[in-house]
Design a protein around this motif. Structure first.
Motif, PDB file in Angstrom:
ATOM      1  N   UNK A  37      12.653 -19.179   0.380  1.00 47.94           N
ATOM      2  CA  UNK A  37      13.294 -20.546   1.086  1.00 47.94           C
ATOM      3  C   UNK A  37      14.734 -19.862   0.677  1.00 47.94           C
ATOM      4  N   UNK A  38      14.496 -18.687   0.061  1.00 46.54           N
ATOM      5  CA  UNK A  38      16.241 -17.814   0.603  1.00 46.54           C
ATOM      6  C   UNK A  38      16.097 -17.677   1.876  1.00 46.54           C
ATOM      7  N   UNK A  39      15.730 -17.150   2.270  1.00 45.77           N
ATOM      8  CA  UNK A  39      15.337 -16.769   4.177  1.00 45.77           C
ATOM      9  C   UNK A  39      15.752 -17.332   4.362  1.00 45.77           C
ATOM     10  N   UNK A  40      14.910 -18.486   4.604  1.00 42.24           N
ATOM     11  CA  UNK A  40      15.086 -20.371   4.984  1.00 42.24           C
ATOM     12  C   UNK A  40      16.358 -20.857   5.147  1.00 42.24           C
ATOM     13  N   UNK A  41      17.086 -20.464   4.102  1.00 45.27           N
ATOM     14  CA  UNK A  41      19.051 -20.762   3.790  1.00 45.27           C
ATOM     15  C   UNK A  41      19.978 -20.272   4.308  1.00 45.27           C
ATOM     16  N   UNK A  42      19.236 -19.020   4.134  1.00 48.36           N
ATOM     17  CA  UNK A  42      20.252 -17.493   4.703  1.00 48.36           C
ATOM     18  C   UNK A  42      20.320 -18.442   6.359  1.00 48.36           C
ATOM     19  N   UNK A  43      19.023 -17.595   6.517  1.00 46.27           N
ATOM     20  CA  UNK A  43      18.450 -18.054   8.563  1.00 46.27           C
ATOM     21  C   UNK A  43      19.393 -19.533   9.202  1.00 46.27           C
ATOM     22  N   UNK A  44      18.904 -20.369   7.968  1.00 50.73           N
ATOM     23  CA  UNK A  44      20.060 -22.013   8.811  1.00 50.73           C
ATOM     24  C   UNK A  44      21.745 -21.628   8.503  1.00 50.73           C
ATOM     25  N   UNK A  45      21.862 -21.429   7.584  1.00 49.24           N
ATOM     26  CA  UNK A  45      23.583 -20.430   7.335  1.00 49.24           C
ATOM     27  C   UNK A  45      24.023 -19.350   9.074  1.00 49.24           C
ATOM     28  N   UNK A  46      22.919 -18.815   9.240  1.00 52.11           N
ATOM     29  CA  UNK A  46      23.571 -17.567  10.050  1.00 52.11           C
ATOM     30  C   UNK A  46      23.729 -18.623  11.338  1.00 52.11           C
ATOM     31  N   UNK A  47      22.796 -19.333  11.945  1.00 54.19           N
ATOM     32  CA  UNK A  47      22.216 -20.719  12.546  1.00 54.19           C
ATOM     33  C   UNK A  47      23.827 -21.321  12.848  1.00 54.19           C
ATOM     34  N   UNK A  48      23.973 -22.192  11.550  1.00 60.20           N
ATOM     35  CA  UNK A  48      25.189 -22.358  11.893  1.00 60.20           C
ATOM     36  C   UNK A  48      26.577 -21.476  11.776  1.00 60.20           C
ATOM     37  N   UNK A  49      26.647 -20.687  11.317  1.00 63.51           N
ATOM     38  CA  UNK A  49      27.899 -19.582  11.597  1.00 63.51           C
ATOM     39  C   UNK A  49      27.778 -19.610  13.018  1.00 63.51           C
ATOM     40  N   UNK A  50      26.741 -18.722  13.883  1.00 65.16           N
ATOM     41  CA  UNK A  50      26.352 -18.600  15.642  1.00 65.16           C
ATOM     42  C   UNK A  50      27.107 -19.940  16.252  1.00 65.16           C
ATOM     43  N   UNK A  51      27.260 -20.993  15.349  1.00 65.92           N
ATOM     44  CA  UNK A  51      27.050 -22.355  16.097  1.00 65.92           C
ATOM     45  C   UNK A  51      28.801 -22.165  16.046  1.00 65.92           C
ATOM     46  N   UNK A  52      29.189 -21.835  15.054  1.00 66.79           N
ATOM     47  CA  UNK A  52      30.643 -22.480  14.898  1.00 66.79           C
ATOM     48  C   UNK A  52      31.508 -21.500  15.481  1.00 66.79           C
ATOM     49  N   UNK A  53      30.647 -19.667  15.521  1.00 69.55           N
ATOM     50  CA  UNK A  53      31.290 -19.228  16.912  1.00 69.55           C
ATOM     51  C   UNK A  53      32.095 -19.230  17.936  1.00 69.55           C
ATOM     52  N   UNK A  54      30.894 -19.855  18.574  1.00 71.81           N
ATOM     53  CA  UNK A  54      30.197 -21.026  20.041  1.00 71.81           C
ATOM     54  C   UNK A  54      31.703 -21.550  19.851  1.00 71.81           C
ATOM     55  N   UNK A  55      32.021 -22.886  18.874  1.00 69.08           N
ATOM     56  CA  UNK A  55      32.800 -23.304  19.344  1.00 69.08           C
ATOM     57  C   UNK A  55      33.756 -22.890  19.142  1.00 69.08           C
ATOM     58  N   UNK A  56      33.753 -22.232  17.844  1.00 68.72           N
ATOM     59  CA  UNK A  56      35.524 -21.219  18.706  1.00 68.72           C
ATOM     60  C   UNK A  56      35.948 -21.008  20.164  1.00 68.72           C
ATOM     61  N   UNK A  57      34.723 -19.880  20.503  1.00 71.15           N
ATOM     62  CA  UNK A  57      34.991 -19.728  22.139  1.00 71.15           C
ATOM     63  C   UNK A  57      35.329 -20.279  22.805  1.00 71.15           C
ATOM     64  N   UNK A  58      34.412 -21.441  23.088  1.00 78.28           N
ATOM     65  CA  UNK A  58      34.364 -22.879  23.706  1.00 78.28           C
ATOM     66  C   UNK A  58      35.959 -23.004  23.829  1.00 78.28           C
ATOM     67  N   UNK A  59      36.864 -23.333  22.832  1.00 76.10           N
ATOM     68  CA  UNK A  59      38.070 -23.777  21.749  1.00 76.10           C
ATOM     69  C   UNK A  59      38.837 -22.896  22.738  1.00 76.10           C
ATOM     70  N   UNK A  60      38.164 -21.695  22.572  1.00 80.32           N
ATOM     71  CA  UNK A  60      39.348 -20.418  22.996  1.00 80.32           C
ATOM     72  C   UNK A  60      39.166 -20.211  24.252  1.00 80.32           C
ATOM     73  N   UNK A  61      39.973 -20.370  25.595  1.00 80.87           N
ATOM     74  CA  UNK A  61      39.078 -19.817  26.705  1.00 80.87           C
ATOM     75  C   UNK A  61      39.828 -18.802  27.185  1.00 80.87           C
ATOM     76  N   UNK A  62      38.990 -17.777  27.847  1.00 86.68           N
ATOM     77  CA  UNK A  62      39.995 -16.560  28.468  1.00 86.68           C
ATOM     78  C   UNK A  62      40.763 -16.320  28.387  1.00 86.68           C
ATOM     79  N   UNK A  63      41.827 -15.475  28.231  1.00 88.57           N
ATOM     80  CA  UNK A  63      43.468 -15.557  28.509  1.00 88.57           C
ATOM     81  C   UNK A  63      43.337 -14.376  29.343  1.00 88.57           C
TER      82      UNK A  63
END
Length: 158
Positions: A37-63
């Motif tokens: 259960x812990x592992x599943x919750x941690x995997x879900x949190x890591x996936x959400x963190x990756x999604x957040x990083x992708x959103x941030x990267x998309x919002x800040x295009x290369x400069x």
């Protein structure tokens, strides 16, 4: 998904993990199930963190950015490369923004630690657009410093 929404989801996953841990202890579940259960919750949190990083990267295009110091150039050259008649077409053609920054310091005067000599700040979304804008500005400066180019070699006496 916005950054705050993704952060909310990560917090929810962490809360769910803590709740699952407390339920598992109360229900007398095995340590194996609790660990899964812990592992599943941690995997879900890591996936959400990756999604957040992708959103941030998309919002800040290369400069990309570059600088071209113009402080020590003659006054007519500084004037030419800082005025709209010159900068406008270069910006339109390349897509790069050209901004005058710093301040003019006459020869012999040294700028203070927080001061910068006059320069052009060039920024754009691609490296090529910035390089092209800088090359165009350098070409304008070259034309000013060498008016007429190689006109002496243009005609031959036969």
């Amino acid at each position: 998904m916005s950054k705050s929404r993704a952060e909310e989801m990560i917090n929810a996953a962490n809360t769910a993990n803590l709740a699952a841990m407390s339920l598992n202890h109360e229900d007398g579940m095995s340590q194996d199930v609790e660990a899964r259960t812990r592992v599943a919750a941690l995997v879900a949190a890591m996936n959400l963190k990756r999604a957040l990083e992708k959103i941030h990267a998309d919002a800040m295009p290369e400069h990309y950015e570059a600088e071209l110091e113009i402080n020590d150039l003659p006054q007519n050259a500084r004037w030419k490369v800082t005025h709209k008649e010159t900068v406008g077409p270069i910006t339109d053609c390349t897509g790069a923004a050209i901004i005058t920054r710093g301040q003019y310091f006459p020869p012999g005067k040294v700028p203070g630690p927080a001061d910068r000599k006059l320069y052009l700040f060039i920024e754009g979304h691609t490296e090529k657009s910035v390089e092209r804008a800088k090359a165009e500005l350098e070409h304008v400066l070259e034309e000013i410093s060498n008016p007429g180019g190689n006109q002496l070699c243009r005609y031959q006496v036969i």
